[in-house]
Design an enzyme around this catalytic site. Sequence first.
Site, PDB file in Angstrom:
ATOM      1  N   TRP A 196      -5.408   1.878   9.778  1.00 19.18           N
ATOM      2  CA  TRP A 196      -5.406   1.521   8.349  1.00 19.18           C
ATOM      3  C   TRP A 196      -5.403   0.200   8.035  1.00 19.18           C
ATOM      4  O   TRP A 196      -5.800  -0.563   7.192  1.00 19.18           O
ATOM      5  CB  TRP A 196      -4.793   2.695   7.674  1.00 19.18           C
ATOM      6  N   GLU A 202     -11.703   5.744   4.450  1.00 22.88           N
ATOM      7  CA  GLU A 202     -11.327   6.496   5.439  1.00 22.88           C
ATOM      8  C   GLU A 202     -12.277   6.626   6.619  1.00 22.88           C
ATOM      9  O   GLU A 202     -11.809   6.754   7.616  1.00 22.88           O
ATOM     10  CB  GLU A 202     -10.812   7.992   4.763  1.00 22.88           C
ATOM     11  N   TYR A 234       0.840  -1.199  -0.100  1.00 24.45           N
ATOM     12  CA  TYR A 234       0.167  -0.029   0.089  1.00 24.45           C
ATOM     13  C   TYR A 234       0.825   1.211   0.071  1.00 24.45           C
ATOM     14  O   TYR A 234       0.572   2.152  -0.801  1.00 24.45           O
ATOM     15  CB  TYR A 234      -0.946   0.278   1.268  1.00 24.45           C
TER      16      TYR A 234
END
Length: 184
Positions: free
Chosen positions: A53, A45, A23
């Site tokens: 995350w 988000e 990522y």
Amino acid sequence: MKSGSQDLVRCPWVSSDQIYIDYHDYEWGKELKGQRNLYEKMTLEGFQSGLSWLTILKRRQGFRLAFQNFELERVAAFDESNIEELMSDTGIIRNRAKISAAVGNARIVLEKSLDLTEILWSFAPKLSSSGRSQESITTSPESDALSKELKRLGIRFVGSTTMYALMQSTGMVKDHSVNCFLSN
């Protein structure tokens, strides 16, 4: 060395988990535009709020399946039975408020004919790098203003911290740490 290598110096938030490394190396901080892409990023988000995350990344495929690949028209058509179904889907974060917000946000974007690229990117800072220590960054005047505008439009789960994370991840702000191999 090529991106994805374990030997490269990365931003301090990147763990040794390959999903996180990929990522960081291939997505985070790269310019992202387009209605579907930005709706997905904004939704994820929002789901990340209060979580890591990495938790979201590990469930991203589940989110894509559950939310019909984040196709706005499909998500906007979800009804209460779809929301109940999502509440039992172990492939996503089962938070009713966040699920309802994702559906409601899709409806608002369509009903108001909002162009997410135009709106979100209109708040990108003039200087693409914050110039601050990455660990201290959680908001900016631009993320404050973006959050305020999205809330005014009726969009939910778009607080300033969440919008700053979106700005970083979509390349509006370039916040790779100075030692990171991707810093400019």
